[in-house]
Scaffold this active site. Sequence first.
Site, PDB file in Angstrom:
ATOM      1  N   GLY A  55       0.845  -1.199   0.000  1.00 33.42           N
ATOM      2  CA  GLY A  55       0.000   0.000   0.000  1.00 33.42           C
ATOM      3  C   GLY A  55       0.871   1.237   0.000  1.00 33.42           C
ATOM      4  O   GLY A  55       2.065   1.165   0.330  1.00 33.42           O
ATOM      5  N   CYS A  82       5.316  -6.205   1.598  1.00 29.81           N
ATOM      6  CA  CYS A  82       5.709  -4.789   1.562  1.00 29.81           C
ATOM      7  C   CYS A  82       5.075  -4.030   2.739  1.00 29.81           C
ATOM      8  O   CYS A  82       5.418  -4.278   3.881  1.00 29.81           O
ATOM      9  CB  CYS A  82       5.339  -4.191   0.207  1.00 29.81           C
ATOM     10  SG  CYS A  82       6.148  -2.617  -0.110  1.00 29.81           S
ATOM     11  N   TYR A  83       4.114  -3.137   2.476  1.00 30.95           N
ATOM     12  CA  TYR A  83       3.436  -2.446   3.587  1.00 30.95           C
ATOM     13  C   TYR A  83       2.879  -3.469   4.579  1.00 30.95           C
ATOM     14  O   TYR A  83       2.938  -3.267   5.792  1.00 30.95           O
ATOM     15  CB  TYR A  83       2.297  -1.583   3.028  1.00 30.95           C
ATOM     16  CG  TYR A  83       1.487  -0.877   4.103  1.00 30.95           C
ATOM     17  CD1 TYR A  83       1.890   0.356   4.603  1.00 30.95           C
ATOM     18  CD2 TYR A  83       0.329  -1.452   4.615  1.00 30.95           C
ATOM     19  CE1 TYR A  83       1.152   1.005   5.592  1.00 30.95           C
ATOM     20  CE2 TYR A  83      -0.413  -0.818   5.602  1.00 30.95           C
ATOM     21  CZ  TYR A  83       0.005   0.416   6.094  1.00 30.95           C
ATOM     22  OH  TYR A  83      -0.722   1.037   7.063  1.00 30.95           O
ATOM     23  N   HIS A 168       7.922  -7.912  -3.716  1.00 30.15           N
ATOM     24  CA  HIS A 168       6.609  -8.317  -4.252  1.00 30.15           C
ATOM     25  C   HIS A 168       6.705  -9.640  -5.008  1.00 30.15           C
ATOM     26  O   HIS A 168       7.048  -9.639  -6.196  1.00 30.15           O
ATOM     27  CB  HIS A 168       6.071  -7.228  -5.186  1.00 30.15           C
ATOM     28  CG  HIS A 168       5.662  -5.994  -4.467  1.00 30.15           C
ATOM     29  ND1 HIS A 168       4.400  -5.831  -3.944  1.00 30.15           N
ATOM     30  CD2 HIS A 168       6.351  -4.869  -4.153  1.00 30.15           C
ATOM     31  CE1 HIS A 168       4.323  -4.657  -3.347  1.00 30.15           C
ATOM     32  NE2 HIS A 168       5.496  -4.054  -3.455  1.00 30.15           N
ATOM     33  N   GLU A 170       4.343 -11.309  -6.183  1.00 30.92           N
ATOM     34  CA  GLU A 170       3.257 -11.438  -7.167  1.00 30.92           C
ATOM     35  C   GLU A 170       3.593 -10.868  -8.534  1.00 30.92           C
ATOM     36  O   GLU A 170       2.913 -11.163  -9.510  1.00 30.92           O
ATOM     37  CB  GLU A 170       1.976 -10.772  -6.617  1.00 30.92           C
ATOM     38  CG  GLU A 170       2.000  -9.253  -6.507  1.00 30.92           C
ATOM     39  CD  GLU A 170       2.660  -8.726  -5.222  1.00 30.92           C
ATOM     40  OE1 GLU A 170       3.439  -9.470  -4.601  1.00 30.92           O
ATOM     41  OE2 GLU A 170       2.406  -7.565  -4.861  1.00 30.92           O
ATOM     42  N   SER A 223     -25.341  -9.730 -24.977  1.00 35.41           N
ATOM     43  CA  SER A 223     -24.746  -8.798 -25.933  1.00 35.41           C
ATOM     44  C   SER A 223     -23.868  -9.510 -26.949  1.00 35.41           C
ATOM     45  O   SER A 223     -23.459  -8.930 -27.941  1.00 35.41           O
ATOM     46  CB  SER A 223     -23.890  -7.774 -25.184  1.00 35.41           C
ATOM     47  OG  SER A 223     -22.733  -8.413 -24.665  1.00 35.41           O
ATOM     48  N   GLY A 224     -23.555 -10.777 -26.644  1.00 39.06           N
ATOM     49  CA  GLY A 224     -22.628 -11.486 -27.512  1.00 39.06           C
ATOM     50  C   GLY A 224     -21.196 -11.354 -27.019  1.00 39.06           C
ATOM     51  O   GLY A 224     -20.288 -12.005 -27.517  1.00 39.06           O
ATOM     52  N   GLY A 225     -20.974 -10.505 -26.003  1.00 39.19           N
ATOM     53  CA  GLY A 225     -19.649 -10.387 -25.387  1.00 39.19           C
ATOM     54  C   GLY A 225     -19.353 -11.631 -24.548  1.00 39.19           C
ATOM     55  O   GLY A 225     -20.254 -12.438 -24.303  1.00 39.19           O
ATOM     56  N   VAL A 226     -18.098 -11.753 -24.124  1.00 44.88           N
ATOM     57  CA  VAL A 226     -17.697 -12.959 -23.389  1.00 44.88           C
ATOM     58  C   VAL A 226     -18.554 -13.158 -22.136  1.00 44.88           C
ATOM     59  O   VAL A 226     -19.081 -14.248 -21.897  1.00 44.88           O
ATOM     60  CB  VAL A 226     -16.231 -12.861 -22.889  1.00 44.88           C
ATOM     61  CG1 VAL A 226     -15.744 -14.195 -22.366  1.00 44.88           C
ATOM     62  CG2 VAL A 226     -15.323 -12.308 -23.933  1.00 44.88           C
ATOM     63  N   ASP A 227     -18.675 -12.088 -21.341  1.00 45.01           N
ATOM     64  CA  ASP A 227     -19.305 -12.266 -20.035  1.00 45.01           C
ATOM     65  C   ASP A 227     -20.765 -12.696 -20.158  1.00 45.01           C
ATOM     66  O   ASP A 227     -21.179 -13.686 -19.552  1.00 45.01           O
ATOM     67  CB  ASP A 227     -19.190 -10.984 -19.210  1.00 45.01           C
ATOM     68  CG  ASP A 227     -17.740 -10.555 -19.027  1.00 45.01           C
ATOM     69  OD1 ASP A 227     -16.861 -11.425 -19.194  1.00 45.01           O
ATOM     70  OD2 ASP A 227     -17.485  -9.383 -18.734  1.00 45.01           O
ATOM     71  N   SER A 228     -21.545 -11.959 -20.943  1.00 46.79           N
ATOM     72  CA  SER A 228     -22.965 -12.322 -21.012  1.00 46.79           C
ATOM     73  C   SER A 228     -23.143 -13.665 -21.712  1.00 46.79           C
ATOM     74  O   SER A 228     -24.067 -14.423 -21.383  1.00 46.79           O
ATOM     75  CB  SER A 228     -23.788 -11.218 -21.672  1.00 46.79           C
ATOM     76  OG  SER A 228     -23.459 -11.066 -23.024  1.00 46.79           O
ATOM     77  N   SER A 229     -22.264 -14.004 -22.637  1.00 44.66           N
ATOM     78  CA  SER A 229     -22.380 -15.317 -23.302  1.00 44.66           C
ATOM     79  C   SER A 229     -22.107 -16.449 -22.321  1.00 44.66           C
ATOM     80  O   SER A 229     -22.793 -17.477 -22.334  1.00 44.66           O
ATOM     81  CB  SER A 229     -21.406 -15.420 -24.476  1.00 44.66           C
ATOM     82  OG  SER A 229     -21.673 -14.420 -25.416  1.00 44.66           O
ATOM     83  N   LYS A 369     -11.348 -12.247 -15.578  1.00 42.76           N
ATOM     84  CA  LYS A 369     -11.670 -12.438 -17.002  1.00 42.76           C
ATOM     85  C   LYS A 369     -11.100 -13.744 -17.561  1.00 42.76           C
ATOM     86  O   LYS A 369     -11.784 -14.459 -18.303  1.00 42.76           O
ATOM     87  CB  LYS A 369     -11.099 -11.251 -17.785  1.00 42.76           C
ATOM     88  CG  LYS A 369     -11.676 -11.099 -19.158  1.00 42.76           C
ATOM     89  CD  LYS A 369     -12.978 -10.364 -19.065  1.00 42.76           C
ATOM     90  CE  LYS A 369     -13.553 -10.029 -20.404  1.00 42.76           C
ATOM     91  NZ  LYS A 369     -14.769  -9.206 -20.235  1.00 42.76           N
TER      92      LYS A 369
END
Length: 513
Positions: A55, A82-83, A168, A170, A223-229, A369
């Site tokens: 942070g 870190c923090y 870090h 990550e 919508s045909g986008g990834v998420d709604s599909s 995603k």
Amino acid sequence: MENQRIVILDFGGQYTQLIARRIRECHVYSEVLPYNAPIENIKKGNTVGIILSGGPASVLDENAPKCSKEIFELGIPVLGICYGMQLTAELLGGSVVKASTREYGRIAVNLEESKLFEGLPKNIEAWMSHTYQVGNMPDGFNCIAHTETCPVAAMANDVKKIYGVQFHPEVSHTDFGTQIIINFIKGICGCVGDWTVEAYIEKTVAQIKDQVGENENVLLGLSGGVDSSVVAALLYKAIGDRLYCVYVDHGLMRKDESAQVKEVFTKQFPVHLSAVDASELFFDRLKGVTDPETKRKIIGNTFVDVFKAEADKLGISRDYFAQGTIYPDVIESGKVPGSAVIKSHHNVNGLPAELGFKGLVEPLRSLFKDEVRQIGLALGLPDYMVFRQPFPGPGLGIRVLGELTRDKVNIVRESDAILREEFAKAGMDKSVSQYFTVLTGVRSVGVMGDERTYSYALAIRAITTTDFMTADVAEVPFKLLMHIGSRIVGEVKHVNRVLYDITTKPPASIEWE
Ligand code: XMP
């Protein structure tokens, strides 16, 4: 049985989401909670480890964000990064001091024997970004790493299973960073890796069945986008023909897009699909409008109107509304509000409150995603749908500068199709994050077949990015650009000049409007 969970307490670090993703990549469920989350929420369920993020603050600041000391008494292993490490030291009676030299970037670190560093060489390079450091460690801790200027670059209390690293693990610039995370979550916290695509689908399908009663229906804006599909495919698996999808074609879709959505969601996943061609209404309302924000608002509002009218027409009892909210949206909405509105984004997400549904179904709420994509593939959605580049809600409407007409949108649609075809052929569709064409309002003089032309200049935009908040210009081979340019001028009427947009974000945004 609930998944084992690693809780990450967020102290505002820029890499907090990255920690969560790294852990998920190891098939362990992780969740980001605000640093001051109540202790009940932290230990709730099957929490087997806690990570305190980095942070921007200093623990010596008067208003430094702090978590409760109780965290260290739960018997759950803790790793401070870190923090987070400095806070651990401070809360447990050690001290934090200003470092004589600020360490920033890749720094050589010497490691000691430790469970946290099992399987690692003695010397690694790790990503550092700090001005303060641990002075005295709390009682019971050993120093397990140092750098030239930082005597305590990592510390451990093996009995209480409390660890801290100043660097870090990550970020990809840290050698063996993922191994350190694996050592913590698997070696120290005992995670078995129960977070798998198959387990997720099974669990989510059961949850949806549980939430939505046997005689109830779900409405989804597709919508045909990834998420709604992916939401549609998951819901289809859970409730079959009690899923009603509404696809609004605003006349601003890409070439063949509407046909593809209809193909997949009538044949492969035979849901109730209402595909509404509302293009006439959209173009009508957009007549004469040139201001980008007004265009966006009209498109957004018209979308809601059409969607509502269709939902009414369907006559299904409005039981549940499904939407494709994903985890980064959830984390973002927990962040400080009030940042400047650059563009009013149009998503289907604003709908449920206006529609008056009984409940929301958000089966992707805990996914990143890349995880959504894996679920999509596992459910059998076609590759072109799963790996689609992002496409804004207002569609091609914000890629025609100024007033929208069907002819102008067609220029963008046809040139976009050429660009996509050529990028796919050249393999650029994998390395470039987003690419499209924009119809500038500029017309210029040209010559074609001995005739003077006075036609539009069209721009190509291609960017690389990881988070779409900042973006680099994609380095497209010049020959390929020339080839695409000549195809566009040759095949798309009313274009006689093609430009390549060489502006990063910031200062430009990705879309032109
Ligand atoms: P900008 O232009 O703001 O775009 O740099 C960042 C990313 O967001 C996409 N974008 C949208 N996505 N609704 C969306 O769902 C919208 O209204 C919208 N406007 C921009 C843009 O394509 C890029 O990926």
